[in-house]
Design an enzyme around this catalytic site. Structure first.
Site, PDB file in Angstrom:
ATOM      1  N   HIS A   1      39.860 -21.064 115.101  1.00 15.70           N
ATOM      2  CA  HIS A   1      39.003 -20.093 115.806  1.00 15.70           C
ATOM      3  C   HIS A   1      38.129 -19.362 114.813  1.00 15.70           C
ATOM      4  CE1 HIS A   1      42.804 -18.248 114.621  1.00 15.70           C
ATOM      5  NE2 HIS A   1      42.114 -17.133 114.395  1.00 15.70           N
TER       6      HIS A   1
ATOM      7  N   HIS B   1      36.358 -15.672 114.152  1.00 16.63           N
ATOM      8  CA  HIS B   1      36.353 -14.257 114.509  1.00 16.63           C
ATOM      9  C   HIS B   1      34.908 -13.770 114.500  1.00 16.63           C
ATOM     10  CE1 HIS B   1      40.738 -13.407 113.511  1.00 16.63           C
ATOM     11  NE2 HIS B   1      40.560 -14.547 112.859  1.00 16.63           N
TER      12      HIS B   1
HETATM   13  P1  5GP Z   1      44.141 -15.541 112.377  1.00 20.08           P
HETATM   14  O1  5GP Z   1      44.954 -14.601 111.527  1.00 20.08           O
HETATM   15  O2  5GP Z   1      44.937 -16.763 112.757  1.00 20.08           O
HETATM   16  O3  5GP Z   1      42.801 -15.864 111.799  1.00 20.08           O
HETATM   17  O4  5GP Z   1      43.801 -14.727 113.681  1.00 20.08           O
HETATM   18  C1  5GP Z   1      44.601 -14.675 114.797  1.00 20.08           C
HETATM   19  C2  5GP Z   1      44.081 -13.547 115.666  1.00 20.08           C
HETATM   20  O5  5GP Z   1      44.574 -13.735 116.968  1.00 20.08           O
HETATM   21  C3  5GP Z   1      44.525 -12.165 115.210  1.00 20.08           C
HETATM   22  O6  5GP Z   1      43.378 -11.358 114.954  1.00 20.08           O
HETATM   23  C4  5GP Z   1      45.371 -11.642 116.351  1.00 20.08           C
HETATM   24  O7  5GP Z   1      45.186 -10.281 116.595  1.00 20.08           O
HETATM   25  C5  5GP Z   1      44.906 -12.483 117.525  1.00 20.08           C
HETATM   26  N1  5GP Z   1      45.944 -12.755 118.521  1.00 20.08           N
HETATM   27  C6  5GP Z   1      47.228 -13.129 118.264  1.00 20.08           C
HETATM   28  N2  5GP Z   1      47.891 -13.332 119.434  1.00 20.08           N
HETATM   29  C7  5GP Z   1      47.008 -13.074 120.432  1.00 20.08           C
HETATM   30  C8  5GP Z   1      47.104 -13.099 121.856  1.00 20.08           C
HETATM   31  O8  5GP Z   1      48.138 -13.398 122.430  1.00 20.08           O
HETATM   32  N3  5GP Z   1      45.984 -12.768 122.555  1.00 20.08           N
HETATM   33  C9  5GP Z   1      44.819 -12.435 121.937  1.00 20.08           C
HETATM   34  N4  5GP Z   1      43.785 -12.131 122.722  1.00 20.08           N
HETATM   35  N5  5GP Z   1      44.686 -12.398 120.590  1.00 20.08           N
HETATM   36  C10 5GP Z   1      45.761 -12.719 119.845  1.00 20.08           C
END
Ligand code: 5GP
Ligand code: ZN
Length: 143
Positions: A98, A100
């Protein structure tokens, strides 16, 4: 395989979806760095940036551009960060790739990064290693 983002896509987990088409979905991050922090991803599950097929990646990045403008307008942000974390070392926590989109406001916060410097040898060394790998993998990537 358990994946919370796949569950969100299937409506088996709750989320605030703001955009969806055949291939791409975007929903609000549950723990935003700033309000309006959006996550944009392919509906198909790929672990990270390197494993997303190119045609889908192009669709994804195009939607990231569109949605970055939407985030900026709808939050009255002064700027925004687009970023992706790849691998635990880079802070990735959800292994469904994903982007951000984080709206930014003048003087809101600083990413606390500490820059390094090179000596000449080191700079050339890293550069030539990269060029070697480019030579080796370019055909495979373009083909
Ligand atoms: P990463 O650290 O993998 O780049 O980002 C994962 C993101 O997903 C984090 O910013 C976290 O807050 C978000 N996130 C984790 N679980 C959920 C969820 O169940 N729903 C939503 N909407 N966001 C999530
Ligand atoms: Zn997934």
């Amino acid at each position: 395989m358990e994946c919370i983002f796949c569950d969100i896509i299937k409506r088996e987990a709750p989320s605030e979806i703001v955009y969806e088409d055949e291939d791409i979905i975007a929903f609000l991050d549950i723990n935003p760095i700033n309000y309006g922090h959006l996550l944009v991803l392919t509906k198909l599950h790929f672990d990270n940036f390197l494993t997303v097929p190119k045609d889908l990646l192009h669709k994804l990045i195009s939607k990231v551009q569109f949605l970055a403008g939407i985030v900026k307008r709808s939050t009255n942000a002064d700027g925004f960060n687009t970023m992706s974390n790849n691998g635990t070392a880079a802070g990735q926590r959800i292994f469904h790739f994903h982007f951000h989109i984080i709206p930014r406001f003048e003087n809101d916060f600083k990413f606390n990064l500490i820059s390094k410097s090179y000596d000449d040898n080191h700079l050339k060394n890293i550069s030539s290693k990269m060029k070697e790998f480019i030579e080796k993998y370019q055909g495979q990537f373009d083909g």
